[in-house]
Motif scaffolding. Structure first.
Motif, PDB file in Angstrom:
ATOM      1  N   ILE A 168       0.876  -1.174   0.000  1.00  0.00           N
ATOM      2  CA  ILE A 168       0.000   0.000   0.000  1.00  0.00           C
ATOM      3  C   ILE A 168       0.909   1.218   0.000  1.00  0.00           C
ATOM      4  CG2 ILE A 168      -1.805   1.257   1.248  1.00  0.00           C
ATOM      5  CD1 ILE A 168      -2.291  -1.560   2.695  1.00  0.00           C
ATOM      6  N   PHE A 169       0.731   2.116  -0.955  1.00  0.00           N
ATOM      7  CA  PHE A 169       1.607   3.282  -1.012  1.00  0.00           C
ATOM      8  C   PHE A 169       0.837   4.521  -1.449  1.00  0.00           C
ATOM      9  CE2 PHE A 169       1.748   1.445  -5.262  1.00  0.00           C
ATOM     10  CZ  PHE A 169       1.766   2.534  -6.119  1.00  0.00           C
ATOM     11  N   SER A 170       1.260   5.662  -0.919  1.00  0.00           N
ATOM     12  CA  SER A 170       0.737   6.937  -1.395  1.00  0.00           C
ATOM     13  C   SER A 170       1.743   7.527  -2.369  1.00  0.00           C
ATOM     14  CB  SER A 170       0.504   7.902  -0.234  1.00  0.00           C
ATOM     15  OG  SER A 170       1.732   8.248   0.384  1.00  0.00           O
ATOM     16  N   THR A 171       1.259   8.362  -3.263  1.00  0.00           N
ATOM     17  CA  THR A 171       2.168   8.972  -4.235  1.00  0.00           C
ATOM     18  C   THR A 171       1.516  10.176  -4.898  1.00  0.00           C
ATOM     19  OG1 THR A 171       3.599   8.540  -6.150  1.00  0.00           O
ATOM     20  CG2 THR A 171       1.431   7.513  -6.174  1.00  0.00           C
ATOM     21  N   HIS A 172       2.378  11.125  -5.290  1.00  0.00           N
ATOM     22  CA  HIS A 172       1.958  12.217  -6.175  1.00  0.00           C
ATOM     23  C   HIS A 172       2.327  11.898  -7.622  1.00  0.00           C
ATOM     24  CE1 HIS A 172       0.651  14.971  -3.069  1.00  0.00           C
ATOM     25  NE2 HIS A 172       1.791  14.826  -2.432  1.00  0.00           N
ATOM     26  N   ASP A 173       3.054  10.813  -7.816  1.00  0.00           N
ATOM     27  CA  ASP A 173       3.495  10.407  -9.152  1.00  0.00           C
ATOM     28  C   ASP A 173       2.397   9.545  -9.775  1.00  0.00           C
ATOM     29  OD1 ASP A 173       4.655   9.119 -11.361  1.00  0.00           O
ATOM     30  OD2 ASP A 173       6.648   9.121 -10.445  1.00  0.00           O
ATOM     31  N   LEU A 174       1.579  10.154 -10.630  1.00  0.00           N
ATOM     32  CA  LEU A 174       0.408   9.449 -11.159  1.00  0.00           C
ATOM     33  C   LEU A 174       0.808   8.338 -12.118  1.00  0.00           C
ATOM     34  CD1 LEU A 174      -2.107  12.402 -11.649  1.00  0.00           C
ATOM     35  CD2 LEU A 174      -1.652  10.985  -9.621  1.00  0.00           C
TER      36      LEU A 174
END
Length: 256
Positions: A211-217
């Motif tokens: 599970i990861f968050s990212t701003h890199d779409l």
């Protein structure tokens, strides 16, 4: 190699389980001239997660990091219930933390020893006999392609190298669920692609759930499922292509 577990997401024969959030709310008390004021951070989060890889996207301050920290009890819900494979972080925090590995955006929050090798050996102290720790730690670094950094000072490493070392230290304890908060922020293109390969390999060969968050779409496209968080709520839940499209529309509507 990463020690301790059979491929398939748990000990040999263990059934894959799920993560669930039921009416979860998290907030903070802000000290104001008129007294404490409750500020909601997450509101009415309801999720059931069984996918191998999930990404969370949203603007800064939307609640992404708080949502991630619920997975291993770094943050606990003010109301509602979180269950990690049937375990409640409030009541079974130690078991949850042994199951869930967390990689922070800033590796300085995790690296406490002078060299990468020593840091990973420290992570292994409760799992591997002292005589075997060095070889095991080197194997983990080698698996990420950074064995050449083993004896370097962590203060001499680039931000991206530190991020990979922090990931290695977490992987050394063989988590069943790996949570990463904006893991690509400090990575150049080469290391970003290396991370993409590592995460896909962890899912395919070891059964780790990621599970990861990212701003890199673009990087978000690695996941099976994507959640869009806005103002503390999960406002969209779909495959990454649909979710990133919805997120772009959301950002554009906010900017007009």
């Amino acid at each position: 190699m990463i020690v301790g577990r059979q491929p398939g997401g748990g000990a040999a024969g263990e059934r894959a389980q799920e993560i669930s959030f039921s009416e979860v709310c998290v907030g903070a008390l802000d000290d104001t001239p008129t007294g404490d004021v409750y500020r909601p951070i997450l509101t009415d989060v309801n999720l059931t997660m069984t996918e191998s890889m999930t990404t969370i996207i949203g603007a800064n301050g939307s609640g992404k990091s708080t949502l991630l920290q619920l997975f291993n009890g770094l943050v606990t819900a003010d109301s509602g219930r979180v269950l990690i494979d049937g375990l409640d972080p409030l009541e079974q925090g130690k078991q949850v933390r042994s199951r869930v590995g967390f990689v922070f955006t800033d590796p300085a929050a995790q690296l406490v020893m002078p060299t990468p090798l020593e840091d990973i050996e420290l992570s292994l102290r409760k799992r591997v006999p002292k005589s075997q720790r060095r070889d095991t730690a080197l194997s983990v670094l080698d698996e990420l392609g950074i064995a050449d950094l083993a004896d370097r000072s962590v203060y001499e490493l680039s931000g991206g190298q530190r991020q990979l070392v922090a990931l290695a230290a977490v992987l050394a304890v063989d988590p069943q669920i790996l949570v990463l908060d904006e893991p690509t922020t400090l990575l150049d293109l080469r290391n970003k692609e290396k991370l993409r390969t590592v995460l896909a390999d962890l899912v395919a060969r070891r059964g780790v759930r990621v599970i990861f968050s990212t701003h890199d779409l673009d990087f978000a496209g690695l996941a099976d499922r994507a959640l869009v968080v806005d103002s503390g709520r999960v406002v969209h839940d779909a495959n990454p292509a649909e979710a990133t499209r919805a997120y772009r529309e959301l950002i554009m509507s906010d900017s007009t």
